[in-house]
Design an enzyme around this catalytic site. Structure first.
Site, mmCIF file in Angstrom:
data_model
loop_
_atom_site.group_PDB
_atom_site.id
_atom_site.type_symbol
_atom_site.label_atom_id
_atom_site.label_comp_id
_atom_site.label_asym_id
_atom_site.label_seq_id
_atom_site.Cartn_x
_atom_site.Cartn_y
_atom_site.Cartn_z
ATOM 1 N N ARG A 106 0.805 -1.226 0.000
ATOM 2 C CA ARG A 106 0.000 0.000 0.000
ATOM 3 C C ARG A 106 0.837 1.275 0.000
ATOM 4 O O ARG A 106 0.385 2.336 0.398
ATOM 5 C CB ARG A 106 -0.988 0.007 1.173
ATOM 6 C CG ARG A 106 -1.994 -1.138 1.137
ATOM 7 C CD ARG A 106 -3.046 -0.996 2.214
ATOM 8 N NE ARG A 106 -4.018 -2.085 2.121
ATOM 9 C CZ ARG A 106 -3.901 -3.241 2.771
ATOM 10 N NH1 ARG A 106 -2.852 -3.448 3.555
ATOM 11 N NH2 ARG A 106 -4.817 -4.175 2.644
ATOM 12 N N LYS A 157 1.435 11.112 -10.404
ATOM 13 C CA LYS A 157 0.460 10.264 -11.110
ATOM 14 C C LYS A 157 1.193 9.034 -11.635
ATOM 15 O O LYS A 157 2.199 9.163 -12.334
ATOM 16 C CB LYS A 157 -0.194 11.021 -12.266
ATOM 17 C CG LYS A 157 -1.291 11.972 -11.821
ATOM 18 C CD LYS A 157 -1.802 12.824 -12.955
ATOM 19 C CE LYS A 157 -2.582 12.045 -13.980
ATOM 20 N NZ LYS A 157 -3.216 12.925 -14.983
ATOM 21 N N GLU A 163 5.199 18.463 -24.565
ATOM 22 C CA GLU A 163 4.701 18.775 -23.227
ATOM 23 C C GLU A 163 5.207 20.133 -22.746
ATOM 24 O O GLU A 163 4.527 20.820 -21.971
ATOM 25 C CB GLU A 163 5.103 17.679 -22.242
ATOM 26 C CG GLU A 163 4.438 16.332 -22.490
ATOM 27 C CD GLU A 163 2.979 16.289 -22.044
ATOM 28 O OE1 GLU A 163 2.486 17.290 -21.495
ATOM 29 O OE2 GLU A 163 2.337 15.244 -22.271
ATOM 30 N N LYS A 203 4.073 22.700 -13.813
ATOM 31 C CA LYS A 203 3.466 21.480 -13.288
ATOM 32 C C LYS A 203 3.525 21.439 -11.777
ATOM 33 O O LYS A 203 2.563 21.017 -11.122
ATOM 34 C CB LYS A 203 4.157 20.249 -13.881
ATOM 35 C CG LYS A 203 3.442 18.955 -13.485
ATOM 36 C CD LYS A 203 3.712 17.808 -14.413
ATOM 37 C CE LYS A 203 2.775 16.650 -14.088
ATOM 38 N NZ LYS A 203 2.990 15.477 -14.954
ATOM 39 N N GLU A 254 -6.205 15.681 -8.999
ATOM 40 C CA GLU A 254 -6.885 16.041 -10.247
ATOM 41 C C GLU A 254 -8.384 16.229 -10.054
ATOM 42 O O GLU A 254 -9.209 15.755 -10.839
ATOM 43 C CB GLU A 254 -6.619 14.964 -11.315
ATOM 44 C CG GLU A 254 -6.828 15.452 -12.733
ATOM 45 C CD GLU A 254 -6.377 14.446 -13.763
ATOM 46 O OE1 GLU A 254 -5.502 14.793 -14.558
ATOM 47 O OE2 GLU A 254 -6.898 13.311 -13.775
ATOM 48 N N ARG A 273 -5.805 20.581 -11.752
ATOM 49 C CA ARG A 273 -4.793 19.732 -12.384
ATOM 50 C C ARG A 273 -5.225 19.249 -13.761
ATOM 51 O O ARG A 273 -4.390 18.876 -14.587
ATOM 52 C CB ARG A 273 -4.472 18.541 -11.481
ATOM 53 C CG ARG A 273 -3.333 17.692 -12.037
ATOM 54 C CD ARG A 273 -2.782 16.743 -11.010
ATOM 55 N NE ARG A 273 -1.715 15.932 -11.583
ATOM 56 C CZ ARG A 273 -0.862 15.212 -10.876
ATOM 57 N NH1 ARG A 273 -0.935 15.185 -9.568
ATOM 58 N NH2 ARG A 273 0.079 14.513 -11.468
ATOM 59 N N ASN A 317 -3.829 18.219 -18.814
ATOM 60 C CA ASN A 317 -4.255 17.264 -19.837
ATOM 61 C C ASN A 317 -4.596 17.952 -21.159
ATOM 62 O O ASN A 317 -5.213 17.334 -22.031
ATOM 63 C CB ASN A 317 -5.465 16.463 -19.353
ATOM 64 C CG ASN A 317 -5.092 15.467 -18.275
ATOM 65 O OD1 ASN A 317 -4.100 14.754 -18.391
ATOM 66 N ND2 ASN A 317 -5.870 15.433 -17.214
ATOM 67 N N HIS A 336 -4.560 16.048 -24.411
ATOM 68 C CA HIS A 336 -4.346 14.638 -24.112
ATOM 69 C C HIS A 336 -5.536 13.740 -24.449
ATOM 70 O O HIS A 336 -5.344 12.551 -24.707
ATOM 71 C CB HIS A 336 -3.975 14.465 -22.641
ATOM 72 C CG HIS A 336 -2.548 14.829 -22.345
ATOM 73 N ND1 HIS A 336 -2.026 16.061 -22.657
ATOM 74 C CD2 HIS A 336 -1.533 14.122 -21.781
ATOM 75 C CE1 HIS A 336 -0.753 16.096 -22.284
ATOM 76 N NE2 HIS A 336 -0.426 14.936 -21.766
ATOM 77 N N HIS A 344 -4.318 10.769 -26.437
ATOM 78 C CA HIS A 344 -4.382 9.399 -25.921
ATOM 79 C C HIS A 344 -5.190 8.499 -26.853
ATOM 80 O O HIS A 344 -4.883 7.310 -27.006
ATOM 81 C CB HIS A 344 -5.007 9.381 -24.529
ATOM 82 C CG HIS A 344 -4.064 9.802 -23.445
ATOM 83 N ND1 HIS A 344 -4.489 10.056 -22.161
ATOM 84 C CD2 HIS A 344 -2.724 10.017 -23.442
ATOM 85 C CE1 HIS A 344 -3.454 10.402 -21.420
ATOM 86 N NE2 HIS A 344 -2.380 10.391 -22.179
ATOM 87 N N HIS A 393 4.203 9.475 -27.389
ATOM 88 C CA HIS A 393 3.190 10.228 -26.641
ATOM 89 C C HIS A 393 3.188 11.707 -27.043
ATOM 90 O O HIS A 393 2.133 12.300 -27.288
ATOM 91 C CB HIS A 393 3.457 10.087 -25.143
ATOM 92 C CG HIS A 393 2.599 10.954 -24.280
ATOM 93 N ND1 HIS A 393 1.256 10.702 -24.051
ATOM 94 C CD2 HIS A 393 2.892 12.090 -23.592
ATOM 95 C CE1 HIS A 393 0.758 11.634 -23.256
ATOM 96 N NE2 HIS A 393 1.725 12.483 -22.968
#
Length: 376
Positions: free
Chosen positions: A121, A143, A185, A227, A237, A241, A245, A248, A252, A264
């Site tokens: 965990r 993330k 990016e 960032k 997010e 946040r 994206n 994206h 994606h 990417h």
């Protein structure tokens, strides 16, 4: 691995620092929490010398290092690969006071972070990105995730690292195509928050593609600051946040439809042009000023060698992929758009007519040639 004095430290809230500079990989052991005895070093097979150097640094501190080679690029981000690393952790007797180090591109840091988040965990992870994309995006922010057949990063966790070490010397080893893909990016951060980045690119686009260009390091630092600010304000997010994206959702979708044969950054580049056109069509970027900002997307991205269009025969597949996007709510697609330069906002539930019209504006007749995916 000598550390140069010119090192920039960017705090991500009060949680951890991003260290940017020449030779900072030499500090990797310093950023592991006290009490660590075992380290899982996750790395791609394409970095044998760098991996050996980092392993030696850790071993010199008395740590037991377990090397964990994983496939290149998105092939690393699978449940099967993650399960293999869990097995190594279990067989190595890793406890909650041990740690993971992710050495590689964005896919490796995504995977290493996810394995660290899920083992017992949560165990500490230090990220050492070796690609431009990893430095300015994947390794920063906590993330983590892996892909499934249904989409990218659909399985993951928020797990801030103990530190991120961005050694700019490593950038000189990248193939130019990988460096260019990482610029996507950085340019994104220019459009959503820091337009000085765009000015730097436009001043000398050819220089922006060179790892030895001082302006590139400035752009890296500016993108990381963008960032870091956003992530510190919204780790999970829930609101702000989402602006990271930008481009994206469509990007994606391209990656999934192309079975991750596109880098990417290349896919996100087209995604930014798509969402800029969508913003114009839906009234978020009205008039001549809006049209000029859309044109600036194309000119800046094309100037550094990034794609700004996609094949015209994939719309049904792209739409299906976008509906699985993490930002979607029920049957409503949600996009990050601009209301102006550095003025991000959200577009919820655009019509299929507008979605398709934006696709038509970024489409070219299909050809057999397409960009290829690189490490990271």
């Amino acid at each position: 691995m000598n550390v140069a004095p010119e090192v920039t430290t960017i705090a991500v809230g009060g949680d951890y620092d991003v260290i940017i500079g020449s030779g900072v990989i030499a500090r990797v052991a310093e950023h592991l929490p006290d009490g660590v005895e075992r380290v899982l070093l996750v790395h791609p097979p394409t970095l044998p010398e760098l991996t050996a150097g980092v392993a030696d640094l850790l071993s010199a501190r008395g740590l037991t290092v377990h090397l964990a080679p994983v496939p290149d690029a998105e092939a690393a981000k699978t449940a099967a690969v993650a399960a293999g690393l869990w097995a190594v952790l279990g067989q190595g007797g890793f406890t909650r006071t041990d740690a993971v180090v992710g050495l590689g591109g964005g896919s490796v840091t995504d995977l290493a972070g996810f394995v660290a988040a899920s083992w017992l965990r949560g165990v500490p992870v230090v990220q050492v990105p070796t690609t431009l994309l990893g430095m300015v995006d994947a390794a920063v922010g906590g993330k983590t995730g892996i892909n499934t057949a249904e989409g990218k990063n659909l399985v993951g966790a928020f797990h801030p690292p103990a530190a991120v070490l961005c050694d700019v010397d490593v950038l000189s080893t990248l193939p130019e195509a990988d460096l260019v893909a990482g610029l996507s990016e950085i340019v994104k951060c220019g459009f959503i928050d820091d337009p000085v980045i765009l000015d730097l690119v436009e001043a000398d686009p050819a220089a922006a593609r060179r790892a030895d260009n001082p302006a590139l390091r400035e752009m890296v630092e500016r993108a990381v600051r963008v960032k870091a600010h956003v992530v510190a304000a919204d780790l999970r997010e829930s609101s702000l946040r989402e602006i990271l994206n930008y481009g994206h959702t469509f990007g994606h979708a391209i990656e999934q439809v192309e079975h991750y044969t596109w880098r990417h950054g290349e896919a996100v580049s087209v995604g930014m042009v798509y969402v800029a056109e969508l913003a114009r069509l839906t009234g978020h970027l009205p008039g001549d000023a809006g049209a000029a900002l859309v044109a600036r997307h194309r000119s800046v991205l094309a100037a550094v060698g990034l794609p700004t269009s996609y094949r015209d025969d994939r719309w049904p597949y792209l739409l299906t992929a976008m509906r699985r996007d993490k930002k979607s709510r029920g049957s409503r697609l949600r996009f990050v758009v601009l209301d102006g330069l550095a003025q991000p906002s959200r577009l919820e539930g655009p019509s299929e007519i507008d979605l398709r019209a934006a696709y038509d504006l970024v489409s070219l007749p299909a050809t057999p040639d397409a960009p290829n995916e690189g490490e990271g």
